[in-house]
Every structure is written in C-alpha cells, then in structure tokens.
Design a protein around this motif. Structure first.
Motif, PDB file in Angstrom:
ATOM      1  N   LYS A 282      -3.593   3.164  -1.516  1.00 10.74           N
ATOM      2  CA  LYS A 282      -5.343   2.783  -1.139  1.00 10.74           C
ATOM      3  C   LYS A 282      -6.051   3.763  -2.107  1.00 10.74           C
ATOM      4  O   LYS A 282      -7.233   3.146  -2.618  1.00 10.74           O
ATOM      5  N   GLN A 283      -5.575   4.763  -2.344  1.00 13.72           N
ATOM      6  CA  GLN A 283      -6.412   5.833  -3.290  1.00 13.72           C
ATOM      7  C   GLN A 283      -6.588   5.132  -4.698  1.00 13.72           C
ATOM      8  O   GLN A 283      -7.584   5.358  -5.205  1.00 13.72           O
TER       9      GLN A 283
ATOM     10  N   SER B 274       0.757  -1.255  -0.085  1.00 11.32           N
ATOM     11  CA  SER B 274      -0.044   0.108  -0.006  1.00 11.32           C
ATOM     12  C   SER B 274       0.887   1.298   0.008  1.00 11.32           C
ATOM     13  O   SER B 274       0.236   2.297  -0.266  1.00 11.32           O
TER      14      SER B 274
ATOM     15  N   GLU C  95     -17.576  -3.174  -4.809  1.00  3.61           N
ATOM     16  CA  GLU C  95     -18.857  -2.578  -5.039  1.00  3.61           C
ATOM     17  C   GLU C  95     -19.818  -3.629  -5.057  1.00  3.61           C
ATOM     18  O   GLU C  95     -21.097  -3.365  -4.957  1.00  3.61           O
TER      19      GLU C  95
ATOM     20  N   ARG D  70      -8.973   2.299  -4.362  1.00  5.36           N
ATOM     21  CA  ARG D  70     -10.484   2.929  -4.419  1.00  5.36           C
ATOM     22  C   ARG D  70     -10.819   3.375  -5.878  1.00  5.36           C
ATOM     23  O   ARG D  70     -11.913   3.118  -6.291  1.00  5.36           O
TER      24      ARG D  70
ATOM     25  N   ILE E  70     -11.461  -1.207   2.579  1.00  4.03           N
ATOM     26  CA  ILE E  70     -11.872  -1.278   1.297  1.00  4.03           C
ATOM     27  C   ILE E  70     -12.412  -2.446   0.802  1.00  4.03           C
ATOM     28  O   ILE E  70     -12.079  -3.636   1.376  1.00  4.03           O
ATOM     29  N   THR E  71     -13.602  -2.416   0.000  1.00  3.82           N
ATOM     30  CA  THR E  71     -14.106  -3.596  -0.182  1.00  3.82           C
ATOM     31  C   THR E  71     -14.902  -3.327  -1.637  1.00  3.82           C
ATOM     32  O   THR E  71     -14.708  -2.235  -2.345  1.00  3.82           O
TER      33      THR E  71
ATOM     34  N   SER F 167      -8.212  -1.078   6.116  1.00  6.99           N
ATOM     35  CA  SER F 167      -8.301   0.047   5.303  1.00  6.99           C
ATOM     36  C   SER F 167      -9.802  -0.090   5.016  1.00  6.99           C
ATOM     37  O   SER F 167     -10.532   1.062   4.806  1.00  6.99           O
TER      38      SER F 167
ATOM     39  N   TYR G 216      -3.695  -4.501   2.227  1.00  8.29           N
ATOM     40  CA  TYR G 216      -4.538  -3.227   2.727  1.00  8.29           C
ATOM     41  C   TYR G 216      -5.231  -3.538   4.089  1.00  8.29           C
ATOM     42  O   TYR G 216      -6.462  -3.383   4.054  1.00  8.29           O
TER      43      TYR G 216
ATOM     44  N   LYS H 193     -13.847   1.885  -7.791  1.00  5.36           N
ATOM     45  CA  LYS H 193     -15.363   2.820  -8.160  1.00  5.36           C
ATOM     46  C   LYS H 193     -15.819   2.642  -9.730  1.00  5.36           C
ATOM     47  O   LYS H 193     -16.676   2.789 -10.038  1.00  5.36           O
TER      48      LYS H 193
ATOM     49  N   ILE I 152      -6.891  -7.824  -0.670  1.00  5.91           N
ATOM     50  CA  ILE I 152      -7.228  -6.848  -0.312  1.00  5.91           C
ATOM     51  C   ILE I 152      -6.820  -6.844   1.350  1.00  5.91           C
ATOM     52  O   ILE I 152      -6.285  -5.948   2.062  1.00  5.91           O
TER      53      ILE I 152
END
Length: 898
Positions: free
Chosen positions: A810-811, A803, A881, A814, A878-879, A876, A873, A818, A869
């Motif tokens: 991470k950005q 990461s 969608e 994401r 984060i999952t 974080s 990460y 998205k 993930i």
C-alpha cells in the motif's frame, strides 16, 4: 379301303377340320398282328398344316381312335428300302426312326407319292427320299391302277392341284351310299365282297348301255348323214371365206401404201416445223439490234443517257453471247459469224470502257486534289462522295466487265487502288499533321501540372518533328501550321503525368481543360476516319460488285502483310478468294497509312501525358465496338482493333509506371511524413478515371488497374511507415489509410469494396495502437506499477494478497499516486496534445478524432486502475488524486486552448 377312308374322314378328321388325302394299312416291322393306319392329312384352314396321323382300331373293334400325329415338317427322310423291287417295307425318320410294313406295295407307293407331293407343295425344307423310284416321284405308279378310283383321284391326280380338288360327299350322295349299303348286309363287315358286288353290277350296267347303243344304229346312220351334209356346207363356206380373204388382202396392200405415204408426209411436216423452230430460236436469241451495236461502238460514256444505252446494249450482248446453243448449232456458218461479231463488239467496248474509266479516275482525282487545300488547316478530311456518286453510274458496266473481261476488270481495280492509295495517303498524312500540332499545342508552361521536368523550346520542337515523321509539311497552309508549331514550342511540359505529381497539387491546379481538349481532338480524329473508311468500303463493294457470293480471283494473291494485291504466276492463279477478302485487301492497300499514323498519334498523346491513354482507351474501345456491330470483318473494325491493342498496351504501361514511381518514393528523414503523395494522387486518378470511364465498354480494364494500383498503394504505405523515423509508424498508417478509406467511400467503386473495408480496418487498428502507446507516457510510473500488479496476478498470486508483496504494498501505491496529482496529469496531457499535434498532418484533420479517442482510452484506463485498487487493496481507502470529471475538464480545456 374306300369305306374305311370314308369312315375315318367322318369320325376322326372332319371334327378336327382336317382332310384325309392318303391312307396305308401298316404294321410295325416284326409285329404283324397289330395293324394300324397311317394317314396323310391337311387342315382346311389357312395356314395349311400337313400331318402324318397314326390311327388304330379300338380294343372293342367298333370304332377308330387317333393314337399319334407327326408334323410333316419334322419328317427328315423317307426310306423305301428298294427302288427296283417290290417291297412293302418303308421307314419314316422323325425324331426317331419308325419302321413299317404296308399291307401291299401299291398302298405303300401311293402313300409315299402323296407325301412327296405334299412336301413339294407346302414345305420349304424338303424331305429326303431314299431308295424311291424316280418314276414314283414324277407320276403315279402302275400298281395304283388297282387302287379304287376315288382314292386314286385324291392322291395321284394328273397335277399337284388334285390335292385341292378333293370334295366331300354331299348329303344326297351320302344318303344314296347308305341306302345301297343297307341293301347289302355285309357292306361294312366285308368291304371287299361289297366292292366286288358293286363292280359286277357296274359291268351289267355297262353291257346294258352298249346294247342300247347298238339298238339305235338307224338313228346313228341318220346322224352320220347329217354330219356329212354339215361337212359339205363347211367346205362351201371355207371356199367363200378364201375368196373374201384374197379381196381383203388387195385392200390391205392399198391401205399400207396410203399409210406409208401419209407417214412420209407427217415426217416432212415435223422436220419442217423443227427447222422453223431452230431458225426462229437463232434469230430471236442471236440477233443484236443496230441500236445496241451503235451504242457499243459509239455510245457516249460521259452522259447519263449514253451510259444507260451502253448498259442496255452490254446486257443484250451478254444475253446473245451466253445463249445456250443446242448440239450442232456451233457448226453453222451463220452462228460462227454472229459469235465472231459479238466477240469483236465485246472486246472493242471493253477497251473503250476501260480507257474511259481510267480517264474518269484521273479527271476526278484532279478535281479532288484542287479541294484538298481547303481542309489542310482544319481537322477534317475531304469528302469523296462526289467522286463516288459519279463513278457509281458505271457500276453495272463494271459488273459486265467483271463477267466478260476479267483481266480488264482486275486492271481497272488495280488502277483505282493505286490512284486512291496516293490520294488518301496524302490526305491522311496532312490530316494527322494538323492533329499532332493541335495536340502538341495543349501543353502548359512550367507552372502547370505537367511541368515537373522543364524543357527548352528547341527540344520540344525537335521532339514534335520526330513524332510527326518524314511526311513533310502541309501544302497550302505552311504559315498557319508554323504558327501553331511556334506557339507549342514555347510551352513546357513533362513527358508523363504521375500519381506523385497529381498528389502534389490541389484540384484547382489540375488543368482539366488540356485533357478535355486532347479528348476532343482524338475523338474528332476517329470520327473523321470512321465515315471515310465506311464510305469508301461501301463504294468499293457497290462499284466493283464484291458483295455477292465467293468467286475465283485470277491472277491475284496477297504477298505482303499490308494486304496489297500482287500478280501471281499463271500456275498459281485461280485460287478461291471470297469477295469479302477482296474488299479487305483493297481497303488495306488504299488505307495502308491509317494504322501507322494512328499509332504515331497515340505515341504523341502518350508522351504528352501518360494519362491520355485513359481517354484513348475509352474512345478507341467505343469506336471498335461500333465498327464491329456494323461489320465484324470490315477493314475499319480490324484496323481499329489492332490500334486498340496498342492503346491498351500504353494504358497498362501507364499503370505499371505509376506503380514503379510509388516503389521509388523516398521520404526525408528530417521532415514529417503526413499524407503520402501517391495516396492523394490515387484519389485524383480515381476521380479522373471515373469521369472518363462512365458507361464505357472497357470498364473491366479500369477495374483491373484499380486492383493493381490500390494494392501498390497499400504496400508502399506500409513500406514508408516502416522506414519513417520522424513520424511514428502508426500515425503514417492511420492518416493514409483514413484518407484511402474516405476516398473509396466517396467514390463507391464496386470492385474495391474489399479494399475499402481493409483500409477502414487498418485505420482503426493503428488509431487504437497510437492512442494506447501515446497514453502510456503521461502516467508512465502509474502504468508500470499496475502492469506489475497484473503480472503478479497472472503468476498465480491472489488479488487480495498482492498488497503483501514488498514492491506492491500500500505504501508503494500511495507513493506512486502522489506523484500524479491533477496538475501533473493536466501538464502531461498538455504535452501529449502538443506531441500529437506535431505528429499529425493538417490535411487529414484527425487531431480532434485522435484526442477524443485518447480521452475515451484514458477514462477506460482510469476505471481499470480503480478496479485493481478495489480488488487488490480492499478497505485501504486509497484513491486517485483526480476524478473522471477532472479528466474530462483537462481534455476539454486543452483542446480549446489550442
């Protein structure tokens, strides 16, 4: 010396079961003080052993002891030193030389003579006697007269049996000698004085005897008178015997005359009896009855009774001609006349029989030709059993002709072969004409399975005529056969079938009826030929008597490859040919057209449809196997075996043609590939072949063809997949190998089990490859991102530090996530479904299978992404969608909507 010999026998040799035959008092040369005795002895038991024993008096002088012994067989030489002069010295050669000096020359000579006799009697290896007088080796020397009578009798008897006449003293004799020796005190100490005393007493007794005889002179005179009277009576008796002898001599002469007369009478009777036997023999065995003579000259050869009478007469004639005459019979005039009569009868009957059988062949042939028209329009061959039945009545006469008139027999066999060759050739050609036209009539129009290359009527008609050859039209049924030719000329048919053609049709389009009809026609042809050949071969063997042992065939030889019988020069005649070979040569000549017609028929069937070779291979193999079981060396077995080679060659050519057509397949660049035609064609071919080769003898040939075809299918599927531009390679491989796997699984062909497993493996591999490659397209950026993450980890970056990488922080994660919300994922999957639907063909119906595999692979990737993930990460939050449940709903709804 006698007393010493007696003492030695009793004390030394009797306990050892030996007999003392000779003794000599000796001392070693140069040492005369030490005296000893050399004794020649033999054993009393068999086998006899002869020894020379040295005996010496003990030191105390009261007894003798055995000092040394030699086997006589070890003695090599006896040297008496001088053969002309008296000399007490002699040598004995054993392993070493022993030199002795005897007490007297007489004792030496006696001992050497005994050794010579023992050597002559008991030894095979003779001892060499040197410097010994020849008279000594033949009879006892005169000096031996001085030896005491007892010893002389033992050693030097009149013949060799004196050695065996020696007997021991009995108990009474021993007692008398002992009592006599007790009277004389010096009998033992001074043996010579005792012997002189006994000699004097013997002379006194002889004188007394003489005086007693002289005192009885009167009685002697009386005895002499009696003897004179006896002699006179003897003379009287002799005179009477002489008179009797003269009388008997006259009687003997008379008896001799009577005996001579009787002997002459007996010889005459014997000669008369032998003459009667000879005459009886000639009358019994060389007399042919008038009935037999009439049958041979005038017998009716067309009626059963006349044939039977001729058979009996011919057998009687053969017996008369083959009778074994004794020496001298052939010189008798009567015998010569009978033999001349028999020869004339034999020749005349042979000519009459030959002419009649020739007429029978022609007559029966006309009858057979008249019935030929009945079979022309049908696929059957005329039966010759009536002809065979009529001719077999003459089988015994043919055997007689074979044994007596070989030339006429061979001429009849050639006539029969020539005639039957023409008859069978006409029948067989007509028969095969019908078979070819029926086969040509099985083709269909251009819409059938064989109509890939349309042909015109005239082309088919011309081709059919070319295949028929120049045999001509059938007699008696020209109109019906022309109708068949016209109907067949209206049909259109390809020259050969292929796996590609079969693959372009459904099973309902495959006209199995045509091939079944061809199979029946071909089977009927073979079924008609087989009994025809067997019946003719059986008839030839029985009629011409060719089933016995090998014989000498005269005047015939095989020159041509067709096995025809031709004449040979006289110098080359009389070659040994077995009668089985004769049958085979006659059959080859008679049915020389069968193999040619069969090959022509096979060529027509192969040209109509190359897959007909499968039917022909099975049928021909079965008939060859059946013929070989009946007789492996028969004409039918050999001919069908040769034709089977052609059928097998056509079968191999058919398989090679299918492989060549696979290799020449071209796929359009603008169209979808789908199932390749030769893949489906192989399925139909295998189903057809399995139906044809069920329980067939040549199953091994089909298995070899299967291996060649399936390997060609595998190679060409990969070739087409590599060349395909419209359809992905994995789809071509997956669909076709799935179909191949299904085909092999349903047919369960044992020899293709390895290929079935290989097809399943290839299908599975390419299905998985296609699924993985296709799933990378809907989530392309997400896939690239996580592939980068895995690459960093593989380069040594710790998972929790990924990461911190600028491109994979991470950005960035994401941002990528998205881009793939649930709607986009569903849309991408919907596009993927449509794309897969375009790639796959409808025949295999693999769309749902592929879609389900993609669902499983997508879920596996989703879980893999979630794992990365969580590891790379952590914390974080984060999952993705969308969830797994969302994916299941997407896949299900897309599948249902289409």
């Amino acid at each position: 010396m006698t007393a010493i010999k007696h003492a030695l026998q009793r004390d030394i040799f009797t306990p050892n079961d030996e007999r003392l035959l000779s003794i000599v008092n000796v001392c070693k040369a140069g040492k005369k003080k030490k005296n000893c005795f050399l004794c020649a002895t033999v054993t009393t038991e068999r086998p006899v052993q002869v020894k020379v024993v040295k005996v010496k008096k003990s030191d105390k002088g009261d007894f003798y002891k055995r000092q040394m012994a030699w086997e006589l067989r070890d003695l090599t030489e006896v040297d008496a030193k001088d053969a002309n002069k008296e000399n007490p010295e002699f040598d004995l050669h054993f392993e070493k030389v022993y030199r002795w000096v005897a007490s007297s020359t007489a004792e030496k000579n006696s001992f050497i003579s005994c050794i010579w006799k023992l050597n002559q009697r008991y030894l095979r290896k003779k001892v060499e006697f040197v410097n010994v007088s020849p008279q000594l080796l033949e009879e006892l020397p005169k000096a031996e007269e001085s030896v005491p009578s007892g010893e002389s009798q033992i050693v030097a008897g009149g013949d060799e049996d004196a050695l065996d006449d020696y007997q021991e003293l009995n108990a009474r004799e021993e007692q008398d000698i002992e009592s006599m020796m007790e009277v004389c005190e010096y009998a033992i100490s001074n043996a010579e004085a005792f012997a002189e005393k006994l000699s004097r007493e013997l002379q006194v007794l002889d004188g007394a005897n003489i005086q007693s005889i002289m005192a009885s002179e009167k009685q002697v005179n009386i005895l002499m008178q009696l003897l004179d009277q006896a002699l006179a009576e003897v003379d009287n008796i002799e005179g009477k015997l002489l008179s009797y002898e003269e009388m008997l001599q006259s009687v003997k002469e008379q008896m001799d005359q009577i005996s001579q007369s009787n002997r002459l009478i007996q010889i005459s009777n014997t000669n008369n009896g032998k003459l009667l036997d000879e005459i009886q023999f000639l009358v019994n065995y060389m007399d042919l009855s008038k009935g037999h003579i009439k049958a041979l000259q005038e017998g009716d050869l067309s009626s059963p009774k006349g044939i039977e009478a001729c058979i009996n007469a011919s057998e009687a004639l053969s017996q008369c001609m083959n009778v074994a005459l004794k020496p001298g019979h052939e010189k008798l005039m009567a015998v010569k006349q009978q033999q001349h009569l028999f020869s004339e009868l034999r020749d005349a009957f042979a000519r009459r029989l030959t002419n009649h059988l020739n007429n029978v062949f022609v007559h029966q042939g006309h009858d057979q030709s008249s019935t030929l028209s009945q079979h022309t329009a049908e696929l059957t061959l005329p039966k010759h059993s009536p002809l065979h039945r009529d001719l077999l009545r003459y089988a015994k006469l043919m055997e007689w002709l074979k044994n007596t008139q070989r030339e006429k027999y061979e001429g009849l066999s050639r006539t029969y072969v020539d005639y039957m060759t023409r008859l069978y050739e006409r029948e067989i050609k007509d028969f095969f004409e019908v078979a070819k036209i029926k086969m040509a009539g099985t083709s269909k129009d251009g819409k059938g399975k064989f109509a890939t290359l349309p042909r015109k009527e005239s082309a088919l008609k011309q081709e059919t005529e070319s295949l028929h050859g120049s045999s001509g039209k059938l007699t008696g049924s020209t109109s019906s056969l022309n109708k068949l030719a016209v109907s067949s000329s209206n049909s259109r048919r390809s020259q050969s079938s292929s796996l590609l053609d079969m693959g372009n049709m459904s099973a309902s389009d495959l006209d199995v009826a045509d091939r079944t009809r061809f199979d029946k026609i071909f089977e009927q042809v073979l079924s008609e030929l087989e009994p025809l050949c067997l019946a003719e071969q059986d008839f030839i063997s029985k009629f011409f008597k060719l089933q016995q042992n090998p014989t000498l065939a005269q005047g015939e030889n095989v020159d041509d490859s067709d096995g025809a019988v031709h004449s040979r020069p006289p110098s080359e005649q009389r070659h040994s040919i077995s009668e089985k070979d004769m049958v085979r040569m006659m059959m080859n000549k008679i049915f020389q057209s069968i193999e040619t017609e069969l090959n022509s028929l096979i060529a027509l069937g192969d040209k109509i449809d190359s897959f007909n070779s499968l039917y022909m291979l099975v049928k021909m193999s079965h008939h060859v196997w059946t013929a070989e079981n009946v007789d492996p060396a028969s004409y039918l077995s050999t001919t069908l075996g040769n034709v089977l080679v052609t059928v097998k060659r056509n079968f191999d050519k058919c398989i090679s043609g299918q492989i060549r057509q696979m290799e020449e397949v071209k796929i359009s660049k603008k169209s979808k590939v789908g199932l390749l035609p030769f893949v489906t064609g192989f399925e139909e071919f295998a189903k057809l072949a399995e139906a044809i080769f069920r329980n067939a003898e040549r199953r091994g040939d089909l298995d070899k063809a299967y291996i060649k075809l399936i390997r060609a299918v595998f190679n060409n599927v990969e070739k087409v997949a590599n060349e395909s531009q419209k359809t992905p390679r994995d789809v071509v491989m997956m669909e076709n190998f799935h179909h191949i796997f299904s085909t092999l699984s349903s047919l369960k062909i044992s020899c293709l089990e390895a290929e079935r497993k290989e097809a399943k493996q290839k299908y599975t591999e390419h299905l998985q490859s296609y699924v993985i490659n296709s799933l990378g397209q809907p989530l392309e950026k997400l896939n690239h991102f996580f592939e980068g993450v895995e690459a960093r980890v593989a380069q040594g970056v710790r998972e929790e530090e990924v990461s911190y990488q600028l491109a994979f922080n991470k950005q960035e994660l994401r941002k990528v996530i998205k881009e793939y919300p649930g709607k986009e994922v569903k849309k991408g999957l919907d596009n993927l479904y449509k794309k897969v639907d375009k790639h796959l063909c409808e025949e295999e119906n693999l769309l749902q299978v592929v879609w389900h595999s993609m669902q499983d692979e997508f879920i596996r990737q989703y879980k893999h992404f979630e794992g990365l993930i969580n590891r790379c990460y952590p914390g974080s939050g984060i999952t993705m969608e969308f969830t797994i449940q969302d994916m299941l709903e997407y896949f299900s709804s897309i599948a249902q909507s289409h």
